[in-house]
Enzyme design. Structure first.
Site, short mmCIF file in Angstrom:
data_model
loop_
_atom_site.label_atom_id
_atom_site.label_comp_id
_atom_site.label_asym_id
_atom_site.label_seq_id
_atom_site.Cartn_x
_atom_site.Cartn_y
_atom_site.Cartn_z
CG ASP A 54 -1.93 1.05 1.29
OD1 ASP A 54 -2.41 1.44 0.21
OD2 ASP A 54 -2.28 1.50 2.40
N GLY B 56 -7.90 8.16 7.49
CA GLY B 56 -8.22 8.43 8.90
C GLY B 56 -9.67 8.85 9.06
N GLY C 155 -9.06 5.47 2.01
CA GLY C 155 -9.73 6.18 3.11
C GLY C 155 -11.14 5.67 3.35
N GLY C 156 -11.32 4.34 3.35
CA GLY C 156 -12.65 3.75 3.46
C GLY C 156 -13.30 3.90 4.83
CB VAL D 160 -11.10 -0.65 5.41
CG1 VAL D 160 -11.53 -0.39 6.85
CG2 VAL D 160 -12.25 -0.37 4.45
CG ASN D 161 -4.92 1.21 8.39
OD1 ASN D 161 -4.83 0.18 9.05
ND2 ASN D 161 -4.04 2.19 8.49
CB THR D 162 -8.73 4.37 10.59
OG1 THR D 162 -7.65 4.98 9.89
CG2 THR D 162 -8.89 5.04 11.94
#
Ligand code: 13P
Length: 290
Positions: free
Chosen positions: A84, A179, A209-210, A231-233
């Protein structure tokens, strides 16, 4: 099984759904995501940034972790191991480390010409080894992995020039940010997305930024050509919340509740549950055709 991301995203583009791409560099987190994918028979992309890989020593550690989990958990759905927001140098490190897919993020280069030239070189090197390539036009706003950027709207003509290099999928800025979205966020720019899609044809598009984008906007974006959603946060937040609850309830002080396996289990289960909800929203369930 571990595959590159090209076929799964082409199928998503044709079928009007999106494949979730979830960041991780860690055993509990990756296991939680893979459990969700297998249970819902959904293709999935596991991805890792440079900073996340360094936390775990190297890209190879993360690539091997995911590869071994896919084998040992008998995962039957397609899984891509993706870099990424890679720099030009990171891309080549990941090709060596066994990633099946790479992102070269040239949106931070000094000029578009540099982005174009380096993307072309990355496509050549990655495709020679059957590795899929994501490129980026228009920086994604917010902060990820210590890098802060203001959100941009990608220029459709630049998107077309990058698409013509033969990239497999393209991240384009449409007002999205990494975020948590601020209260005064104006939402995704669907006009821009439509203009980009018209310029690039059937090339799968990526939404970074999903976390925190309202479901109706996610689904509209998918209907307009978004096939991969990062999707991370979101998964970090559900993990932290479940772990906090466990400790606040004093469970680590009951019996052997302090065992890291027990302490982390609630967080892992929360990751699986949230990943499943997102896969339902993205429409990828039952699409693990491998
Ligand atoms: P979020 O952290 O906002 O979900 O963004 C993830 C992402 O885009 C990874 O590239």
């Amino acid at each position: 099984m571990l595959v590159n991301a090209t076929a799964m995203l082409k199928a998503a583009e044709k079928g009007h759904y999106a494949v979730g791409a979830f960041n991780t560099n860690n055993l509990e987190w990756a296991t939680g995501i893979l459990m969700a994918a297998e249970e819902l028979q959904s293709p999935v992309i596991i991805q890792c940034t440079a900073g996340a890989a360094k936390w775990q020593t190297s890209y190879k550690v993360v690539a091997d972790l995911v590869k071994n989990l896919v084998e040992d958990m008998n995962i039957t759905v397609p899984v891509a191991m993706h870099l990424d927001h890679g720099s030009y140098d990171d891309v080549f490190k990941c090709i060596e480390a066994g990633f099946t897919s790479v992102m070269y993020d040239g949106s931070h280069e000094e000029s578009f010409e540099i982005n174009l030239k380096r993307t072309e070189e990355v496509v050549k090197a990655a495709h020679a080894k059957g590795i899929s390539v994501e490129a980026e036009v228009g920086g994604i706003g917010g902060t990820e992995d210590g890098v802060t950027a203001k959100g941009e709207l990608a220029d459709p003509a630049q998107c077309k020039a990058i698409a013509d290099l033969g990239v497999d999928f393209l991240a384009c800025g449409i007002g999205n940010i990494h975020g948590i979205y601020p209260d005064n966020w104006e939402g995704l720019s669907f006009d821009q997305l439509q203009a980009i899609k018209a310029a690039v044809g059937d090339l799968p598009l990526v939404l970074h930024g999903g976390t925190g984008i309202p479901v109706d906007q996610i689904q509209k974006a998918i209907s307009l050509g978004i096939c991969k959603i990062n999707v991370n946060t979101d998964l970090q937040l559900v993990f932290a919340e479940a772990t906090r609850k466990y400790i606040e309830a004093g469970k680590d002080q009951e019996g052997k509740g302090f065992d890291p396996r027990k302490l982390l289990k609630g967080g892992r289960d929360a990751i699986t549950a949230r990943t499943k909800e997102l896969m339902e929203e993205f429409g990828s369930t039952g699409k693990g055709w491998a």
